[in-house]
Design an enzyme around this catalytic site. Structure first.
Site, PDB file in Angstrom:
ATOM      1  N   ASP A  30       0.849  -1.190   0.000  1.00 51.00           N
ATOM      2  CA  ASP A  30       0.000   0.000   0.000  1.00 51.00           C
ATOM      3  C   ASP A  30       0.887   1.245   0.000  1.00 51.00           C
ATOM      4  O   ASP A  30       1.905   1.308   0.689  1.00 51.00           O
ATOM      5  CB  ASP A  30      -0.916  -0.010   1.232  1.00 51.00           C
ATOM      6  CG  ASP A  30      -2.055   0.983   1.107  1.00 51.00           C
ATOM      7  OD1 ASP A  30      -3.209   0.539   0.984  1.00 51.00           O
ATOM      8  OD2 ASP A  30      -1.796   2.201   1.140  1.00 51.00           O
ATOM      9  N   ILE A  31       0.492   2.257  -0.781  1.00 48.36           N
ATOM     10  CA  ILE A  31       1.288   3.477  -0.913  1.00 48.36           C
ATOM     11  C   ILE A  31       1.275   4.304   0.373  1.00 48.36           C
ATOM     12  O   ILE A  31       2.187   5.120   0.606  1.00 48.36           O
ATOM     13  CB  ILE A  31       0.774   4.308  -2.114  1.00 48.36           C
ATOM     14  CG1 ILE A  31       1.858   5.210  -2.671  1.00 48.36           C
ATOM     15  CG2 ILE A  31      -0.486   5.084  -1.780  1.00 48.36           C
ATOM     16  CD1 ILE A  31       1.514   5.838  -4.025  1.00 48.36           C
ATOM     17  N   ASN A  87     -13.002  -3.095   2.238  1.00 51.71           N
ATOM     18  CA  ASN A  87     -13.963  -2.009   2.443  1.00 51.71           C
ATOM     19  C   ASN A  87     -14.934  -1.943   1.265  1.00 51.71           C
ATOM     20  O   ASN A  87     -14.542  -2.150   0.117  1.00 51.71           O
ATOM     21  CB  ASN A  87     -13.226  -0.676   2.580  1.00 51.71           C
ATOM     22  CG  ASN A  87     -12.348  -0.629   3.814  1.00 51.71           C
ATOM     23  OD1 ASN A  87     -12.741  -1.097   4.877  1.00 51.71           O
ATOM     24  ND2 ASN A  87     -11.147  -0.085   3.678  1.00 51.71           N
ATOM     25  N   HIS A 100     -10.099  -5.141  -3.291  1.00 52.36           N
ATOM     26  CA  HIS A 100      -8.757  -5.420  -2.777  1.00 52.36           C
ATOM     27  C   HIS A 100      -8.872  -5.832  -1.323  1.00 52.36           C
ATOM     28  O   HIS A 100      -9.615  -5.226  -0.552  1.00 52.36           O
ATOM     29  CB  HIS A 100      -7.843  -4.196  -2.926  1.00 52.36           C
ATOM     30  CG  HIS A 100      -8.471  -2.910  -2.483  1.00 52.36           C
ATOM     31  ND1 HIS A 100      -9.376  -2.221  -3.262  1.00 52.36           N
ATOM     32  CD2 HIS A 100      -8.348  -2.197  -1.351  1.00 52.36           C
ATOM     33  CE1 HIS A 100      -9.777  -1.132  -2.631  1.00 52.36           C
ATOM     34  NE2 HIS A 100      -9.172  -1.097  -1.453  1.00 52.36           N
ATOM     35  N   HIS A 102      -7.094  -5.896   2.103  1.00 53.22           N
ATOM     36  CA  HIS A 102      -5.984  -5.313   2.858  1.00 53.22           C
ATOM     37  C   HIS A 102      -5.433  -6.382   3.805  1.00 53.22           C
ATOM     38  O   HIS A 102      -6.206  -7.021   4.531  1.00 53.22           O
ATOM     39  CB  HIS A 102      -6.468  -4.160   3.741  1.00 53.22           C
ATOM     40  CG  HIS A 102      -6.972  -2.950   3.025  1.00 53.22           C
ATOM     41  ND1 HIS A 102      -6.226  -1.798   2.904  1.00 53.22           N
ATOM     42  CD2 HIS A 102      -8.161  -2.689   2.428  1.00 53.22           C
ATOM     43  CE1 HIS A 102      -6.950  -0.878   2.265  1.00 53.22           C
ATOM     44  NE2 HIS A 102      -8.120  -1.393   1.964  1.00 53.22           N
TER      45      HIS A 102
HETATM   46  P1  5GP Z   1      -9.720   1.483   0.212  1.00 58.35           P
HETATM   47  O1  5GP Z   1      -9.812   2.774   0.976  1.00 58.35           O
HETATM   48  O2  5GP Z   1     -10.393   1.582  -1.144  1.00 58.35           O
HETATM   49  O3  5GP Z   1     -10.177   0.279   0.995  1.00 58.35           O
HETATM   50  O4  5GP Z   1      -8.188   1.229  -0.020  1.00 58.35           O
HETATM   51  C1  5GP Z   1      -7.469   1.815  -1.061  1.00 58.35           C
HETATM   52  C2  5GP Z   1      -6.017   1.704  -0.678  1.00 58.35           C
HETATM   53  O5  5GP Z   1      -5.255   1.923  -1.836  1.00 58.35           O
HETATM   54  C3  5GP Z   1      -5.579   2.734   0.354  1.00 58.35           C
HETATM   55  O6  5GP Z   1      -5.048   2.071   1.492  1.00 58.35           O
HETATM   56  C4  5GP Z   1      -4.535   3.565  -0.387  1.00 58.35           C
HETATM   57  O7  5GP Z   1      -3.459   3.965   0.427  1.00 58.35           O
HETATM   58  C5  5GP Z   1      -4.095   2.642  -1.495  1.00 58.35           C
HETATM   59  N1  5GP Z   1      -3.660   3.322  -2.706  1.00 58.35           N
HETATM   60  C6  5GP Z   1      -4.269   4.375  -3.319  1.00 58.35           C
HETATM   61  N2  5GP Z   1      -3.586   4.719  -4.430  1.00 58.35           N
HETATM   62  C7  5GP Z   1      -2.535   3.865  -4.516  1.00 58.35           C
HETATM   63  C8  5GP Z   1      -1.465   3.726  -5.465  1.00 58.35           C
HETATM   64  O8  5GP Z   1      -1.346   4.448  -6.444  1.00 58.35           O
HETATM   65  N3  5GP Z   1      -0.551   2.739  -5.216  1.00 58.35           N
HETATM   66  C9  5GP Z   1      -0.662   1.905  -4.134  1.00 58.35           C
HETATM   67  N4  5GP Z   1       0.283   0.977  -3.991  1.00 58.35           N
HETATM   68  N5  5GP Z   1      -1.661   2.009  -3.235  1.00 58.35           N
HETATM   69  C10 5GP Z   1      -2.583   2.975  -3.421  1.00 58.35           C
END
Ligand code: 5GP
Ligand code: ZN
Length: 114
Positions: A30-31, A87, A100, A102
């Site tokens: 995760d970034i 989520n 995705h 986590h």
């Molecule tokens: P969500 O909030 O949809 O459950 O999780 C999305 C996740 O994707 C977040 O934890 C966010 O930090 C990660 N994320 C968003 N953009 C990028 C990206 O460009 N690269 C990577 N590796 N992770 C990302």
């Protein structure tokens, strides 16, 4: 999906620290990590949310869990424990609409989550 961030990572159009991949899934760091280990497991197939899953996706989603468990074991998180979470939509804070899983590990995680 042409405008999906995670499809672009899958296709190598956007860089990511890929740590595992096979014919069904891809896993990358995760970034914006929320724990010492924070890895995202995505299916190669574009599925926007958990709401969009069908019976034919069951093996794919199950595969995300076994891949996450494998990485957790490799990083020695299996005994202390870890969290796997997906989520869905606004109330859960989903920001990327390609499902995705986590994997969060390496610290004590509070419950219930915020
Ligand atoms: P969500 O909030 O949809 O459950 O999780 C999305 C996740 O994707 C977040 O934890 C966010 O930090 C990660 N994320 C968003 N953009 C990028 C990206 O460009 N690269 C990577 N590796 N992770 C990302
Ligand atoms: Zn996608």
């Amino acid at each position: 999906m042409s405008n999906c961030l995670f499809c672009k990572i899958r296709d190598g159009q956007i860089p990511a620290k890929v740590i595992y991949q096979d014919e069904t899934c891809l896993a990358f760091e995760d970034i914006n990590p929320q724990a010492p280990t924070h890895v995202l497991f995505i299916p190669r197939k574009h599925i926007p949310t958990v709401n969009d899953l069908t019976a034919e996706d069951e093996a794919t989603v199950g595969h995300l869990f076994t891949a996450a468990a494998k990485v957790a074991r490799e990083r020695a998180h299996d005994e202390n424990g870890y969290r796997v979470v997906m989520n869905t939509n606004a109330h859960a804070g989903q920001t990327v609409f390609h499902i995705h899983l986590h994997l969060l590990a390496g610290r004590h995680l509070t419950w219930p989550p915020g």
